[in-house]
Write a protein that holds these residues in place. Structure first.
Motif, PDB file in Angstrom:
ATOM      1  N   VAL A 183     144.178 -42.726   9.270  1.00 30.17           N
ATOM      2  CA  VAL A 183     143.768 -42.118   8.003  1.00 30.17           C
ATOM      3  C   VAL A 183     144.966 -41.521   7.264  1.00 30.17           C
ATOM      4  N   GLN A 184     146.006 -41.179   8.005  1.00 32.38           N
ATOM      5  CA  GLN A 184     147.154 -40.521   7.392  1.00 32.38           C
ATOM      6  C   GLN A 184     147.751 -41.347   6.258  1.00 32.38           C
ATOM      7  N   SER A 185     147.901 -42.642   6.468  1.00 31.82           N
ATOM      8  CA  SER A 185     148.508 -43.484   5.430  1.00 31.82           C
ATOM      9  C   SER A 185     147.652 -43.514   4.172  1.00 31.82           C
ATOM     10  N   GLN A 186     146.329 -43.434   4.329  1.00 31.81           N
ATOM     11  CA  GLN A 186     145.457 -43.424   3.163  1.00 31.81           C
ATOM     12  C   GLN A 186     145.698 -42.181   2.309  1.00 31.81           C
ATOM     13  N   ILE A 187     145.827 -41.028   2.973  1.00 31.96           N
ATOM     14  CA  ILE A 187     146.050 -39.775   2.241  1.00 31.96           C
ATOM     15  C   ILE A 187     147.438 -39.767   1.612  1.00 31.96           C
ATOM     16  N   ILE A 188     148.433 -40.302   2.310  1.00 30.92           N
ATOM     17  CA  ILE A 188     149.783 -40.380   1.756  1.00 30.92           C
ATOM     18  C   ILE A 188     149.786 -41.230   0.490  1.00 30.92           C
ATOM     19  N   ASN A 189     149.157 -42.403   0.563  1.00 28.44           N
ATOM     20  CA  ASN A 189     149.091 -43.276  -0.615  1.00 28.44           C
ATOM     21  C   ASN A 189     148.297 -42.638  -1.744  1.00 28.44           C
ATOM     22  N   LEU A 190     147.240 -41.896  -1.389  1.00 28.70           N
ATOM     23  CA  LEU A 190     146.442 -41.208  -2.404  1.00 28.70           C
ATOM     24  C   LEU A 190     147.291 -40.171  -3.140  1.00 28.70           C
ATOM     25  N   LEU A 191     148.072 -39.380  -2.402  1.00 27.24           N
ATOM     26  CA  LEU A 191     148.914 -38.363  -3.045  1.00 27.24           C
ATOM     27  C   LEU A 191     149.937 -39.023  -3.969  1.00 27.24           C
ATOM     28  N   GLY A 192     150.492 -40.156  -3.539  1.00 30.27           N
ATOM     29  CA  GLY A 192     151.447 -40.858  -4.397  1.00 30.27           C
ATOM     30  C   GLY A 192     150.799 -41.347  -5.680  1.00 30.27           C
ATOM     31  N   ARG A 193     149.581 -41.864  -5.575  1.00 26.50           N
ATOM     32  CA  ARG A 193     148.877 -42.354  -6.772  1.00 26.50           C
ATOM     33  C   ARG A 193     148.492 -41.209  -7.696  1.00 26.50           C
ATOM     34  N   LEU A 194     147.980 -40.115  -7.123  1.00 26.84           N
ATOM     35  CA  LEU A 194     147.582 -38.969  -7.943  1.00 26.84           C
ATOM     36  C   LEU A 194     148.779 -38.325  -8.624  1.00 26.84           C
ATOM     37  N   ARG A 195     149.913 -38.347  -7.953  1.00 28.76           N
ATOM     38  CA  ARG A 195     151.126 -37.810  -8.574  1.00 28.76           C
ATOM     39  C   ARG A 195     151.433 -38.532  -9.870  1.00 28.76           C
ATOM     40  N   ARG A 196     151.330 -39.854  -9.845  1.00 23.70           N
ATOM     41  CA  ARG A 196     151.612 -40.632 -11.059  1.00 23.70           C
ATOM     42  C   ARG A 196     150.496 -40.470 -12.097  1.00 23.70           C
ATOM     43  N   GLN A 197     149.262 -40.428 -11.630  1.00 23.49           N
ATOM     44  CA  GLN A 197     148.124 -40.358 -12.551  1.00 23.49           C
ATOM     45  C   GLN A 197     148.067 -39.038 -13.298  1.00 23.49           C
ATOM     46  N   PHE A 198     148.366 -37.930 -12.597  1.00 23.70           N
ATOM     47  CA  PHE A 198     148.238 -36.604 -13.201  1.00 23.70           C
ATOM     48  C   PHE A 198     149.587 -35.958 -13.499  1.00 23.70           C
ATOM     49  N   ASP A 199     150.683 -36.703 -13.336  1.00 24.24           N
ATOM     50  CA  ASP A 199     152.024 -36.178 -13.597  1.00 24.24           C
ATOM     51  C   ASP A 199     152.242 -34.886 -12.811  1.00 24.24           C
ATOM     52  N   LEU A 200     152.001 -34.953 -11.513  1.00 21.37           N
ATOM     53  CA  LEU A 200     152.056 -33.774 -10.660  1.00 21.37           C
ATOM     54  C   LEU A 200     153.470 -33.477 -10.185  1.00 21.37           C
ATOM     55  N   THR A 201     153.709 -32.210  -9.943  1.00 24.84           N
ATOM     56  CA  THR A 201     154.867 -31.757  -9.183  1.00 24.84           C
ATOM     57  C   THR A 201     154.344 -31.304  -7.826  1.00 24.84           C
ATOM     58  N   ILE A 202     154.980 -31.758  -6.748  1.00 27.28           N
ATOM     59  CA  ILE A 202     154.465 -31.477  -5.410  1.00 27.28           C
ATOM     60  C   ILE A 202     155.561 -30.869  -4.547  1.00 27.28           C
ATOM     61  N   LEU A 203     155.219 -29.777  -3.871  1.00 26.67           N
ATOM     62  CA  LEU A 203     156.056 -29.228  -2.807  1.00 26.67           C
ATOM     63  C   LEU A 203     155.378 -29.619  -1.504  1.00 26.67           C
ATOM     64  N   LEU A 204     156.023 -30.485  -0.737  1.00 25.71           N
ATOM     65  CA  LEU A 204     155.453 -31.047   0.474  1.00 25.71           C
ATOM     66  C   LEU A 204     156.083 -30.380   1.683  1.00 25.71           C
ATOM     67  N   ILE A 205     155.267 -29.679   2.469  1.00 25.28           N
ATOM     68  CA  ILE A 205     155.734 -29.037   3.700  1.00 25.28           C
ATOM     69  C   ILE A 205     155.362 -29.948   4.859  1.00 25.28           C
TER      70      ILE A 205
END
Length: 315
Positions: A183-205
């Motif tokens: 499931v991890q890869s699905q969430i990783i890919n989701l975060l990458g897509r949402l970053r582009r869709q919503f122009d997000l800035t992400i701090l990843l710990i």
């Protein structure tokens, strides 16, 4: 544009007991960090290095003992908590404990809108449905409860809740570590897509350097409360200058079947954070340490678009 998040000289002390006596633990020891609009900045390091403490300062949950934390160009302490929540939202590590089991998924996702009094019941439901669809949750789950869905779906709910208020900064603290590997890869890919869709800035710990390599634009490596190396992801992975960074990269399992990871040269015993070593905090585990490492904290040395702190950098 100014950085979305800027940290200058931040320290964080905690009162603890050691050997039956009062002591002070300095979890952060002078952190300087800037997160630019639209980028994914990763903080990596072993458990206990101060990553989660740093994230709590960035969320305004705790205040630095010294130094400053600014959000959107203003000190984070100057925001009311509802104003701060409009700018920054967290995604926690454990989707099993971060969701209220007595609320429906629709209520959980819509909660930020309800707290702020935004919209009518009908408009909030429409926004909730749209956000659930954006994170890949089918519409019939809007009336379901957390106990009725999988761990990966729960983390999608947590991400939807964080994004529905349209924050500028998303702080993800180990967002995949509590999930099955499949499931991890699905969430990783989701975060990458949402970053582009919503122009997000992400701090990843994270302590998972494979996840970081996939998502992050820049990486900061923490050890015992300080950043020992930072730089663009590809450059840092291709040529780490600090021995600790090299050891973290050597610990990644190679993707080639039958291949073995490189031997790790550093010592396994981490120092006591209540009584850290003099000079360079990594010297007690470093195979390259000399007398100067025990005497002096390494200065920041610029290296391309990044920097490192080491008396004996790797070539």
């Amino acid at each position: 544009m100014p950085p979305i998040l800027e940290i200058t000289g931040a320290t964080r002390d905690y009162a603890v007991r050691s050997g039956g006596q009062a002591a002070s633990l300095r979890a952060l020891r002078g952190i300087d960090l800037a997160v630019e609009p639209g980028e994914v900045m990763a903080i990596v390091g072993e458990s206990g290095c101060g990553k989660t403490t740093l994230s709590r300062l960035c969320l305004g949950i705790e205040s630095p003992s010294s130094g400053t934390v600014s959000l959107g160009g203003q000190p984070i302490a100057g925001y009311h908590r509802t104003e701060r929540a409009r700018l920054v939202q967290p995604v926690f590590q454990d989707p099993y404990s971060s969701l209220n089991p007595r609320q429906s998924l629709g209520s959980i996702v819509a909660a930020p809108l309800v707290v702020r009094g935004e919209g009518t019941r009908a408009t909030r439901r429409a926004r909730t449905e749209a956000m659930m669809a954006a994170v890949g949750l089918p519409p019939h789950l809007i009336n379901a409860y957390p106990s009725q869905i999988s761990g990966g779906q729960r983390q999608r709910v947590a991400i939807a809740r964080a994004l529905i208020g349209e924050p500028k900064l998303l702080i993800c603290d180990e967002p995949t570590s509590a999930l099955d590997v499949s499931v991890q890869s699905q969430i990783i890919n989701l975060l990458g897509r949402l970053r582009r869709q919503f122009d997000l800035t992400i701090l990843l710990i994270s302590h998972n350097l494979a996840v970081v390599h996939h998502l992050a634009d820049r990486v900061a490596v923490m050890y015992l409360g300080i950043i020992v190396e930072s730089g663009p992801t590809e450059a840092l992975y291709a040529r780490p200058r600090h021995p600790y960074t090299r050891a973290l990269l050597d610990a990644i399992l190679p993707p080639t079947p039958g291949a073995r990871p490189r031997p790790i040269e550093i010592g396994a015993e981490a120092p006591n954070p209540i009584a850290p070593p003099s000079g360079c905090p990594f010297r007690t585990r470093c195979p390259h340490a000399t007398e100067i490492c025990a005497e002096t904290m390494p200065a920041v040395t610029e290296a391309g678009a990044g920097y490192y702190r080491c008396h004996h950098p790797l070539g």
